[in-house]
Design an enzyme around this catalytic site. Structure first.
Site, short mmCIF file in Angstrom:
data_model
loop_
_atom_site.label_atom_id
_atom_site.label_comp_id
_atom_site.label_asym_id
_atom_site.label_seq_id
_atom_site.Cartn_x
_atom_site.Cartn_y
_atom_site.Cartn_z
N LYS A 217 0.84 -1.19 0.00
CA LYS A 217 0.00 0.00 0.00
C LYS A 217 0.88 1.25 0.00
CE LYS A 217 -3.96 -2.21 0.36
NZ LYS A 217 -5.04 -2.10 -0.63
N ASP A 245 -0.46 -0.14 -4.53
CA ASP A 245 -1.88 0.20 -4.53
C ASP A 245 -2.08 1.49 -3.76
OD1 ASP A 245 -4.63 0.30 -4.38
OD2 ASP A 245 -4.87 -1.61 -3.33
N GLU A 271 -2.05 -0.01 -8.86
CA GLU A 271 -3.48 -0.23 -8.66
C GLU A 271 -4.17 1.01 -8.09
OE1 GLU A 271 -6.21 -3.19 -5.86
OE2 GLU A 271 -4.27 -3.88 -6.62
N GLU A 297 -11.88 -2.83 -8.17
CA GLU A 297 -12.56 -3.20 -6.94
C GLU A 297 -13.66 -2.20 -6.58
OE1 GLU A 297 -10.36 -2.07 -2.98
OE2 GLU A 297 -8.82 -2.62 -4.44
N ASP A 320 -14.65 -7.52 -8.66
CA ASP A 320 -14.96 -7.69 -7.24
C ASP A 320 -16.25 -8.49 -7.14
OD1 ASP A 320 -14.42 -6.32 -4.29
OD2 ASP A 320 -16.54 -6.70 -4.66
N HIS A 347 -10.01 -8.81 -7.28
CA HIS A 347 -9.81 -8.21 -5.96
C HIS A 347 -10.36 -9.14 -4.90
CE1 HIS A 347 -11.69 -5.65 -2.68
NE2 HIS A 347 -10.40 -5.42 -2.52
#
Length: 432
Positions: A217, A245, A271, A297, A320, A347
């Site tokens: 992240k 992400d 992402e 997602e 998702d 996801h």
């Protein structure tokens, strides 16, 4: 079999206390679910949920209760004979539709109900959902899809052609699935709130367990993002894959600036750099950085995915399981991605998303994509202990479920429902 009633639960787990799920935008998520149980005039029940992050789950529960009027009293066989028609009825109330259409709380609730119907259907047929889907004919699959708004990008005839092409070799791919499993990547090493020491330890543990794809992240201070990226890269080595992400943290211009700094990490993909609705923004970021872009997602519906593909805005399609309207809409998106030659990397994480998406990814491989190239399924190692049939991971791969009673693998144990239902569960009663 008639659906005779519904029970709903506002289910919340206190994951924010351990920084699980934390990212640059969702800093304190309590992984939660609006959960529903379809009762029938038989011994079988259909279980479904839609994932949430704590506050607001009650809104999804209320929406499920409203939409259940289109489900309760129906015969399961009548639904499955015309799944596309059922979906249109579920989303077509002329006044309730105004709250969407096909997005937000109403669409999340629709996903929970649709997925519960599929869970019930798979249990009735005594097959795990992925196998039920794989053994359906191309005509049956196409009959499950509402092509409204996407037939300019994917027609029913084109979908049939894709599915029929893979029919002769489908049995061999099902055997391969059972032998090899689904390739996966781990997000559990790099949550935003984790210390450097914890990230190092988790990377080392994951390598020892056979993982080769890792996600971190980002979205903090630029130098700190780069430092943490090099930290993970130093642990996993140059040959394993690293994804990052940002969880929609940046605007388009900032995304380009930040990604041009971060791409020296040798990224497999970037992402959600910006708003999930900004199709042209994603296209510009992709063009001006040269980095593979992944999103989905928070893709609200099949129309958003259609435009992302038509605009050459993404390199990786991240479906998702319950952001769009459940299994049916995901089938449509997977088939569209095949037409546009875009790999689908679902996801997962949250509550039950790993349990869900393994079924969709297995069907994609067996019936649509026919290849593992550039395909990995997200995995996080949290909350699986609450499920009757949790995911099984071996050396970085999902092993498809085989239990004929497992359905969509989403049924939660009763003690977990009793403990974590909100606000009356035994856990939440004791909290200030």
């Amino acid at each position: 079999m008639k659906i005779t009633g519904i029970r709903t639960v506002d289910l919340r787990f206190p994951t924010s206390r351990f920084h699980i799920g934390s990212d640059a935008v969702n800093t304190d998520p309590d992984y939660s679910a609006a959960y529903c149980i379809l009762e029938t005039d038989s011994a079988l029940e259909g279980h479904g949920l839609t994932f949430t992050c704590g506050r607001g789950t009650e809104l999804c529960v209320l929406a499920i209760q409203f939409l259940s009027r289109f489900v309760v009293g129906k015969d399961l066989d009548a639904i499955t004979r015309d799944f596309a028609g059922f979906l249109r009825e579920l989303t077509g109330d002329t006044q309730y539709r105004w709250l969407g259409p096909d997005k937000g709380v109403v669409h999340l609730a629709t996903a929970a109900l649709v997925n519960a119907v599929w869970d019930l259907y798979a249990k009735q047929q005594k097959k795990p959902l992925w196998l039920l889907l794989c053994e359906m004919t191309p005509e049956q699959i196409v009959g499950c899809i509402d092509f409204r708004y996407i037939d300019d990008a994917l027609s029913p005839d084109e979908a049939l052609a894709i599915l029929r092409k893979n029919e002769p070799t489908k049995t061999a791919r099902i055997a391969q699935l059972r032998k090899e499993g689904l390739p996966a990547y781990t997000t559990s090493v790099g949550w935003f709130g984790f210390s450097d020491d914890k990230v190092k330890r988790l990377c080392q543990d994951a390598l020892a367990d056979g993982w080769t794809h890792f996600k971190l992240k980002v979205g903090g201070e630029p130098l700190d993002d780069l430092r943490r990226g090099f930290l993970v890269r130093s642990q996993i080595g140059p040959d394993n894959k690293l994804m990052i992400d940002a969880n929609q943290k940046w605007g388009v211009a900032e995304s380009i600036d930040r990604l041009n700094q971060l791409k020296e990490l040798d990224l497999y993909w970037m992402e959600e750099p910006t708003s999930p609705d900004d199709i042209l923004g994603h296209a510009r970021i992709r063009k001006e950085t040269g980095v593979r872009i992944a999103t989905g997602e928070h893709g609200q519906n099949k129309v958003i995915f259609k435009q992302l593909m038509q605009a050459n805005a993404i390199d990786v399609c991240q479906i998702d399981s319950c952001r769009v309207a459940g299994v049916n809409e995901n089938l449509a998106i997977i088939l569209m991605a095949k037409k546009f030659n875009i790999p689908v990397c679902p996801h997962a994480g949250g509550v039950g998303l790993c349990e869900y998406v393994q079924h969709l990814a297995a069907w994609d491989f067996a019936c649509v994509s026919a290849t593992w190239q550039d395909r990995v399924v997200e995995y996080v190692d949290h909350l699986h202990e609450h499920f009757l049939t949790p995911t099984k991971i071996v050396r970085g791969r999902y092993i498809p479920p085989e239990d004929p009673t497992s359905g969509y693998s989403i049924q939660i144990k009763q003690p977990s429902l009793d403990e974590y239902s909100f606000p009356s569960g035994t856990y939440w009663k004791t909290q200030p």
